[in-house]
Design an enzyme around this catalytic site. Structure first.
Site, mmCIF file in Angstrom:
data_model
loop_
_atom_site.group_PDB
_atom_site.id
_atom_site.type_symbol
_atom_site.label_atom_id
_atom_site.label_comp_id
_atom_site.label_asym_id
_atom_site.label_seq_id
_atom_site.Cartn_x
_atom_site.Cartn_y
_atom_site.Cartn_z
ATOM 1 N N GLY A 18 -3.075 -1.136 -7.010
ATOM 2 C CA GLY A 18 -3.094 -0.503 -5.697
ATOM 3 C C GLY A 18 -2.235 0.736 -5.660
ATOM 4 O O GLY A 18 -1.261 0.854 -6.417
ATOM 5 N N GLN A 62 2.478 7.454 -1.344
ATOM 6 C CA GLN A 62 3.011 7.550 -2.708
ATOM 7 C C GLN A 62 2.676 8.879 -3.382
ATOM 8 O O GLN A 62 3.269 9.218 -4.403
ATOM 9 C CB GLN A 62 2.504 6.384 -3.566
ATOM 10 C CG GLN A 62 3.035 5.036 -3.082
ATOM 11 C CD GLN A 62 2.576 3.913 -3.979
ATOM 12 O OE1 GLN A 62 1.511 3.343 -3.757
ATOM 13 N NE2 GLN A 62 3.345 3.599 -5.002
ATOM 14 N N CYS A 74 5.896 -1.441 -8.760
ATOM 15 C CA CYS A 74 5.390 -0.391 -7.871
ATOM 16 C C CYS A 74 5.398 0.925 -8.628
ATOM 17 O O CYS A 74 6.355 1.214 -9.351
ATOM 18 C CB CYS A 74 6.289 -0.309 -6.637
ATOM 19 S SG CYS A 74 5.841 1.027 -5.500
ATOM 20 N N LEU A 75 4.341 1.707 -8.460
ATOM 21 C CA LEU A 75 4.232 2.989 -9.164
ATOM 22 C C LEU A 75 5.333 3.966 -8.752
ATOM 23 O O LEU A 75 5.629 4.905 -9.476
ATOM 24 C CB LEU A 75 2.855 3.620 -8.894
ATOM 25 C CG LEU A 75 1.649 2.793 -9.371
ATOM 26 C CD1 LEU A 75 0.353 3.413 -8.857
ATOM 27 C CD2 LEU A 75 1.644 2.685 -10.889
ATOM 28 N N HIS A 116 1.339 -5.460 -0.076
ATOM 29 C CA HIS A 116 2.220 -4.483 -0.724
ATOM 30 C C HIS A 116 1.839 -3.055 -0.300
ATOM 31 O O HIS A 116 2.714 -2.248 0.048
ATOM 32 C CB HIS A 116 2.117 -4.648 -2.247
ATOM 33 C CG HIS A 116 2.932 -3.677 -3.046
ATOM 34 N ND1 HIS A 116 3.988 -4.071 -3.858
ATOM 35 C CD2 HIS A 116 2.844 -2.329 -3.192
ATOM 36 C CE1 HIS A 116 4.524 -2.997 -4.431
ATOM 37 N NE2 HIS A 116 3.829 -1.923 -4.054
ATOM 38 N N GLU A 117 0.533 -2.755 -0.320
ATOM 39 C CA GLU A 117 0.080 -1.406 0.035
ATOM 40 C C GLU A 117 0.234 -1.134 1.529
ATOM 41 O O GLU A 117 0.618 -0.028 1.929
ATOM 42 C CB GLU A 117 -1.375 -1.175 -0.406
ATOM 43 C CG GLU A 117 -1.626 -1.363 -1.906
ATOM 44 C CD GLU A 117 -0.621 -0.658 -2.809
ATOM 45 O OE1 GLU A 117 -0.121 0.419 -2.431
ATOM 46 O OE2 GLU A 117 -0.315 -1.193 -3.890
ATOM 47 N N HIS A 137 3.586 0.067 2.341
ATOM 48 C CA HIS A 137 3.832 1.489 2.078
ATOM 49 C C HIS A 137 3.487 2.352 3.297
ATOM 50 O O HIS A 137 4.116 3.383 3.526
ATOM 51 C CB HIS A 137 3.013 1.977 0.876
ATOM 52 C CG HIS A 137 3.635 1.655 -0.454
ATOM 53 N ND1 HIS A 137 4.930 2.031 -0.780
ATOM 54 C CD2 HIS A 137 3.155 1.021 -1.542
ATOM 55 C CE1 HIS A 137 5.208 1.620 -2.011
ATOM 56 N NE2 HIS A 137 4.148 1.001 -2.508
HETATM 57 C C1 4LI Z 1 -2.707 -3.205 -17.634
HETATM 58 C C2 4LI Z 1 -4.057 -3.033 -17.420
HETATM 59 C C3 4LI Z 1 4.517 -9.353 -15.074
HETATM 60 C C4 4LI Z 1 5.459 -8.461 -14.552
HETATM 61 C C5 4LI Z 1 3.452 -9.781 -14.335
HETATM 62 C C6 4LI Z 1 -1.896 -3.706 -16.635
HETATM 63 C C7 4LI Z 1 -4.610 -3.400 -16.222
HETATM 64 C C8 4LI Z 1 5.299 -7.970 -13.251
HETATM 65 C C9 4LI Z 1 3.252 -9.279 -13.031
HETATM 66 C C10 4LI Z 1 -2.409 -4.064 -15.407
HETATM 67 C C11 4LI Z 1 4.197 -8.373 -12.486
HETATM 68 C C12 4LI Z 1 -3.792 -3.904 -15.208
HETATM 69 C C13 4LI Z 1 1.265 -5.626 -11.461
HETATM 70 C C14 4LI Z 1 2.031 -5.572 -9.305
HETATM 71 C C15 4LI Z 1 3.074 -6.906 -10.857
HETATM 72 C C16 4LI Z 1 6.290 -7.038 -12.698
HETATM 73 C C17 4LI Z 1 0.704 -2.911 -8.341
HETATM 74 C C18 4LI Z 1 -0.352 -5.219 -14.798
HETATM 75 C C19 4LI Z 1 -1.415 -3.703 -13.212
HETATM 76 C C20 4LI Z 1 0.327 -5.946 -13.708
HETATM 77 C C21 4LI Z 1 -0.783 -4.377 -12.076
HETATM 78 C C22 4LI Z 1 0.775 -4.094 -6.141
HETATM 79 C C23 4LI Z 1 2.551 -5.757 -6.924
HETATM 80 C C24 4LI Z 1 0.751 -4.266 -7.638
HETATM 81 C C25 4LI Z 1 2.091 -9.762 -12.244
HETATM 82 C C26 4LI Z 1 8.625 -6.721 -12.081
HETATM 83 C C27 4LI Z 1 1.854 -1.095 -9.446
HETATM 84 N N1 4LI Z 1 1.155 -5.138 -10.222
HETATM 85 N N2 4LI Z 1 2.221 -6.492 -11.804
HETATM 86 N N3 4LI Z 1 2.998 -6.434 -9.597
HETATM 87 N N4 4LI Z 1 -1.566 -4.566 -14.357
HETATM 88 N N5 4LI Z 1 0.360 -5.230 -12.441
HETATM 89 N N6 4LI Z 1 1.881 -5.125 -8.034
HETATM 90 N N7 4LI Z 1 4.032 -7.843 -11.183
HETATM 91 N N8 4LI Z 1 7.531 -7.520 -12.555
HETATM 92 N N9 4LI Z 1 1.851 -2.374 -8.780
HETATM 93 O O1 4LI Z 1 5.963 -5.932 -12.312
HETATM 94 O O2 4LI Z 1 -0.369 -2.359 -8.471
HETATM 95 S S1 4LI Z 1 1.355 -5.691 -5.620
HETATM 96 CL CL1 4LI Z 1 -4.513 -4.359 -13.720
HETATM 97 NI NI NI Z 2 3.957 0.184 -4.454
#
Ligand code: 4LI
Ligand code: NI
Length: 188
Positions: free
Chosen positions: A60, A65, A110-111, A153-154, A157
């Site tokens: 997301g 952002q 989060c990005l 989460h989004e 934001h």
């Molecule tokens: C590669 C290809 C481990 C650590 C597991 C990666 C395709 C964390 C999780 C992804 C964690 C994809 C994600 C979010 C978490 C961690 C978001 C990897 C992308 C895992 C998304 C919005 C929170 C969302 C599950 C600190 C940028 N995303 N991991 N949280 N993935 N990704 N969030 N948590 N620990 N964030 O980050 O998009 S809600 Cl899909």
């Molecule tokens: Ni975020």
């Protein structure tokens, strides 16, 4: 296209603002913004695009952002993720939610946050949402699991809220009452 250099990081005041409602019909600028947000999340899950453009994976991304304080975000889960959701959400809202909560056992990323912040982020386990699409049509969805977490989460934001605002500062891993842990990895 949106690159990591376009994404603002924690400390930037736009991330703490309440974003503005978007009007319909969409301006060309807002349509492009919404489409580019979706393009970013799709590309950020594609190995080749990640390497070529040095993208950080996400499911997301919200308009604030990229320093656009508008109520727009995109969420995309690749078919392989086992989830089935790809939405552009404009002026989104939660119309009802479960009493039960949920959290990602691995915490949230989060990005706009370049450090790893440990802890459970309590969310609603199930939500019913309403939002508008690019054409200005309102839609309604029921979400649970990872899509429900990502939506909340989004939506945060758009209200100037960061995920770590929800983490218990005394004990980041304190048990959350009435909550289920989500342990499955997003990328598997
Ligand atoms: C590669 C290809 C481990 C650590 C597991 C990666 C395709 C964390 C999780 C992804 C964690 C994809 C994600 C979010 C978490 C961690 C978001 C990897 C992308 C895992 C998304 C919005 C929170 C969302 C599950 C600190 C940028 N995303 N991991 N949280 N993935 N990704 N969030 N948590 N620990 N964030 O980050 O998009 S809600 Cl899909
Ligand atoms: Ni975020």
């Amino acid at each position: 296209m949106i690159l990591m250099s376009d994404i603002i990081r924690e400390g930037h005041p736009t991330l703490r603002q309440r974003a503005e409602q978007v009007e319909f019909p969409l301006t060309e600028e807002n349509r492009k913004l919404a489409e580019e947000l979706m393009e970013y999340v799709v590309n950020s899950q594609d190995e080749e695009m990640i390497e070529k453009y040095d993208l950080r994976p996400g499911v997301g991304i919200a308009a604030p952002q990229v320093n656009e304080p508008k109520r727009i975000f995109a969420i995309h889960f690749d078919e392989e993720s086992g989830e089935d959701l790809s939405i552009i959400a404009i002026n989104p809202k939660i119309v009802s939610h479960s009493v039960e909560k949920a959290y990602l056992a691995s915490g949230e990323g989060c990005l706009s946050v370049d450090r790893s912040i440990p802890g459970y982020v309590p969310r609603y386990a199930r939500i019913t949402i309403k939002a508008f699409d690019l054409e200005g049509n309102e839609y309604k969805l029921r979400l649970k699991g990872l899509p429900a977490i990502a939506f909340q989460h989004e939506l945060d934001h758009l209200n100037g809220v960061m995920f770590y605002d929800h983490i218990n500062s005394d004990n980041p891993f304190a048990e959350i009452e009435n909550a289920v842990a989500i342990t499955r990895d997003i990328a598997e």
